[in-house]
Design a protein around this motif. Sequence first.
Motif, PDB file in Angstrom:
ATOM      1  N   SER A  24      45.924  35.243  44.288  1.00 14.32           N
ATOM      2  CA  SER A  24      47.366  35.020  44.252  1.00 14.32           C
ATOM      3  C   SER A  24      48.018  36.010  43.288  1.00 14.32           C
ATOM      4  N   PRO A  25      48.781  36.996  43.790  1.00 16.41           N
ATOM      5  CA  PRO A  25      49.464  37.935  42.900  1.00 16.41           C
ATOM      6  C   PRO A  25      50.424  37.248  41.938  1.00 16.41           C
ATOM      7  N   LEU A  26      51.124  36.212  42.413  1.00 13.88           N
ATOM      8  CA  LEU A  26      52.044  35.499  41.532  1.00 13.88           C
ATOM      9  C   LEU A  26      51.289  34.775  40.415  1.00 13.88           C
ATOM     10  N   GLY A  27      50.118  34.230  40.756  1.00 10.63           N
ATOM     11  CA  GLY A  27      49.304  33.581  39.738  1.00 10.63           C
ATOM     12  C   GLY A  27      48.827  34.563  38.695  1.00 10.63           C
ATOM     13  N   ILE A  28      48.405  35.734  39.133  1.00 12.60           N
ATOM     14  CA  ILE A  28      47.945  36.763  38.207  1.00 12.60           C
ATOM     15  C   ILE A  28      49.091  37.232  37.312  1.00 12.60           C
ATOM     16  N   LEU A  29      50.253  37.457  37.915  1.00  7.59           N
ATOM     17  CA  LEU A  29      51.418  37.890  37.139  1.00  7.59           C
ATOM     18  C   LEU A  29      51.805  36.842  36.105  1.00  7.59           C
ATOM     19  N   GLY A  30      51.823  35.574  36.523  1.00 10.26           N
ATOM     20  CA  GLY A  30      52.142  34.511  35.584  1.00 10.26           C
ATOM     21  C   GLY A  30      51.118  34.399  34.466  1.00 10.26           C
ATOM     22  N   GLY A  31      49.840  34.590  34.810  1.00  7.00           N
ATOM     23  CA  GLY A  31      48.791  34.521  33.802  1.00  7.00           C
ATOM     24  C   GLY A  31      48.901  35.625  32.771  1.00  7.00           C
ATOM     25  N   VAL A  32      49.183  36.837  33.228  1.00  2.00           N
ATOM     26  CA  VAL A  32      49.344  37.955  32.303  1.00  2.00           C
ATOM     27  C   VAL A  32      50.505  37.700  31.352  1.00  2.00           C
ATOM     28  N   ALA A  33      51.625  37.195  31.901  1.00  2.00           N
ATOM     29  CA  ALA A  33      52.791  36.910  31.062  1.00  2.00           C
ATOM     30  C   ALA A  33      52.479  35.805  30.049  1.00  2.00           C
TER      31      ALA A  33
END
Length: 231
Positions: A24-33
């Motif tokens: 999930s790209p959105l999950g990865i982006l949220g995790g990085v943030a």
Amino acid sequence: MTTPDHEHQPSTPDPASRDRIYRSPLGILGGVALLAIVFWLGIDALVRGESRTQWLALAAMILIVPLASAFTLRPAVYANEERLRIRNPLRVIVLPWGQIASLRSGYSNEVVATSGTKYQLWAIPVSLRARKKAAQHADRTAAKTNAAGRGGGDRAPGGRGRGFAASHGAADAHGPMRAETDKIMDDLRELLENHGEAESAQGEVTVRWAYEVVGPAIAGAVLLLILLAVG
């Protein structure tokens, strides 16, 4: 939205050993943030805080970082011609296709083993908004097609207008619009249908706990409780 990729194992070029990877790209982006915020606050407390504050910040980071990573960066689904491997936040489940009864999509996507056990696919989250958007697009396309079919103008051979033929040609070429995660589930169902009976896709279901996540999280929780208890 979840995107597929491919993972090649160097040991063999055989297509059966090539994994399709879904994350999930959105999950990865949220995790990085989220991790960026945790490290920013934690390091600031370690550098500027007093002794007790520093220990509390360290314990909180040991607890939060592995859990945040597990629920955002870690989830992935690996599929090839032999098995489905699910890397969820706290477990890794390997299911040969012969051990899978069905793949279900509701408010979440999940795999149902022949034993009846259900395993959620964390890496392929359901987007109700994307489903609604796809349904609205399908309704608009159907309305335009019906309007073109009833309209006048030049008529193609067979008694139908050119607008009708063009609309159907476009629909046939692109197919119905669907949410991205629903398309992924369709791909997995196709793999199940094509390889569920194959000899190479038989075996036992294995489940392994992610001790690399659970261990540090428990250590951080224990340290944090001790610090809070001693005041």
